[in-house]
Write an enzyme that holds these catalytic residues in place. Structure first.
Site, PDB file in Angstrom:
ATOM      1  N   GLY A 262      -9.125  82.637   1.302  1.00  0.00           N
ATOM      2  CA  GLY A 262      -8.660  82.465  -0.057  1.00  0.00           C
ATOM      3  C   GLY A 262      -7.672  81.316  -0.152  1.00  0.00           C
ATOM      4  N   CYS A 263      -7.444  80.841  -1.363  1.00  0.00           N
ATOM      5  CA  CYS A 263      -6.567  79.679  -1.548  1.00  0.00           C
ATOM      6  C   CYS A 263      -5.101  80.022  -1.263  1.00  0.00           C
ATOM      7  CB  CYS A 263      -6.744  79.096  -2.944  1.00  0.00           C
ATOM      8  SG  CYS A 263      -6.655  80.307  -4.286  1.00  0.00           S
ATOM      9  N   TYR A 264      -4.610  81.131  -1.829  1.00  0.00           N
ATOM     10  CA  TYR A 264      -3.243  81.540  -1.519  1.00  0.00           C
ATOM     11  C   TYR A 264      -3.061  81.798  -0.017  1.00  0.00           C
ATOM     12  CZ  TYR A 264      -1.959  82.307  -6.487  1.00  0.00           C
ATOM     13  OH  TYR A 264      -1.663  82.164  -7.823  1.00  0.00           O
TER      14      TYR A 264
ATOM     15  N   THR B  95      -4.553  80.553   2.501  1.00  0.00           N
ATOM     16  CA  THR B  95      -4.557  79.293   3.251  1.00  0.00           C
ATOM     17  C   THR B  95      -3.188  78.642   3.212  1.00  0.00           C
ATOM     18  OG1 THR B  95      -6.921  78.883   2.883  1.00  0.00           O
ATOM     19  CG2 THR B  95      -5.541  76.970   3.354  1.00  0.00           C
ATOM     20  N   SER B  96      -2.621  78.524   2.022  1.00  0.00           N
ATOM     21  CA  SER B  96      -1.315  77.866   1.893  1.00  0.00           C
ATOM     22  C   SER B  96      -0.229  78.630   2.641  1.00  0.00           C
ATOM     23  CB  SER B  96      -0.940  77.724   0.413  1.00  0.00           C
ATOM     24  OG  SER B  96      -0.649  78.985  -0.176  1.00  0.00           O
TER      25      SER B  96
END
Length: 346
Positions: free
Chosen positions: A149-151, A153-154
């Site tokens: 997911g994007c969150y 990953t960060s």
């Protein structure tokens, strides 16, 4: 060497369309076919005018796209990818899922947070979690890859060196993330209508976001312990980008210069993670349309609290770009191939 034939299921969504854009520019990829149930028979350029006279492919049936492809990307809501993965697995094709169906190891977590059961449990034994900087060796031979997911990953890229060092309280992590609206997809909700979103900034799903178990799972693998986080996402009135600010309490005295040296060493050979110089702060403005993740380190000396800031483009490193990075690893291409975009300055 023959080009890889790539197909995209769910290409009409934001992440799917971004994936199409990136695959088209990859020098060793032939975009074999694209799919959308909602726009079947129409051309993608009719939906996204930026593709006009560049990509004129029509949206086809799923089975047609799978038949023509060596690697199939699925950009679909949770609960829809397992049947596609089963078809690809039977045909010996690599399947890369941008949705949530292959991210969690524990089915009980999937049931709790997504309210569904696994339809094909045997496929999950083959699936690997596709965060390249942390699980590269697993990706090299995988037939089913769950794109993070994007969150997560960060957050995972910001915290990974810290988790390995074993110098923080793993049960006391506080994470605030802010995302552009493309992260919520094309489906409208009350909070994403223009009059509500414009000139607004607010948290949502406080303490109850579905990415929570994925984040804890990844961090737990890195440190070999149970990890507990308080995660609060926020919605920004912008199109794309994520900034995550992470607070970790140190178990003993540490200086930011020492920590910075460890981060630089950890990511020395990672082309897409940039550890910014001390005194600089990660900023989503300088990440747009790229596969980079910027990480900056800060220290609240008074409280011995480490503060990390990371920034990514949620549509690239948080979705389509990372999926292509996984494809490159899986098929033996240079990891940066097709992804060497320089961030814009304004």
């Amino acid at each position: 060497m023959k080009k890889i034939r790539a197909g995209v299921i769910g290409a009409s969504g934001y992440a799917g369309a971004e994936l199409v854009r990136l695959l088209w520019m990859h020098p060793e990829v032939e975009l074999a076919g694209i799919n959308s149930k909602s726009y079947l028979g129409q051309k993608i350029a009719d939906l996204y005018p930026s593709f006009y006279q560049i990509i004129d492919l029509p949206f086809e049936e799923e089975d047609s796209v799978i038949a023509k492809s060596d690697v199939v990307f699925a950009s679909l809501p949770h609960g829809l990818s397992e049947p596609l993965a089963k078809k690809c697995d039977a045909l010996g094709k690599v399947f890369i899922d941008l949705g949530a169906d292959f991210r969690l190891d524990n089915e009980a977590d999937y049931q709790e947070w997504y309210h569904l059961q696994y339809q094909e449990p045997q496929l999950h034994k083959k699936a690997v979690y596709g965060l390249p900087e942390l699980f590269r060796e697993d990706i090299k031979t995988a037939s089913i890859i769950g794109n993070p997911g994007c969150y997560p990953t960060s957050i995972a890229l910001a915290l990974a060196p810290l988790m390995k060092l074993d110098i923080i309280h793993e049960q006391h992590l506080i994470i605030d993330s802010k995302s552009g609206t493309t992260g919520s997809g094309k489906g409208l909700s009350d909070s994403t209508h223009f009059p509500r979103l414009n000139e607004s900034f607010a948290p949502y799903k406080i303490g109850a976001h579905r990415h929570t178990p994925e984040i804890e799972q990844t961090l737990g693998k890195l440190c070999g312990k149970d990890v507990s986080i308080s995660f609060t996402p926020h919605l920004l009135p912008i199109n794309r980008g994520i900034v995550s600010t992470i607070y970790a309490d140190a178990t003993d005295e540490i200086h930011v210069e020492e920590l910075y040296a460890q981060y630089v060493k950890f990511y020395a050979n990672e082309p897409f993670v940039r550890v910014l110089p001390l005194g600089k702060t990660a900023d989503l403005k300088y990440m747009k349309y790229t596969n980079y993740c910027d990480v900056s380190l800060h220290m609240d000396e008074r409280n011995q609290r480490i503060i990390l800031v990371s920034a990514i483009d949620n549509m690239v490193k948080g979705a389509g770009g990372q999926a292509i990075q996984n494809m490159n690893i899986r098929f033996g291409y240079p990891e940066t191939m097709g992804l060497s975009m320089v961030p814009a300055s304004f």
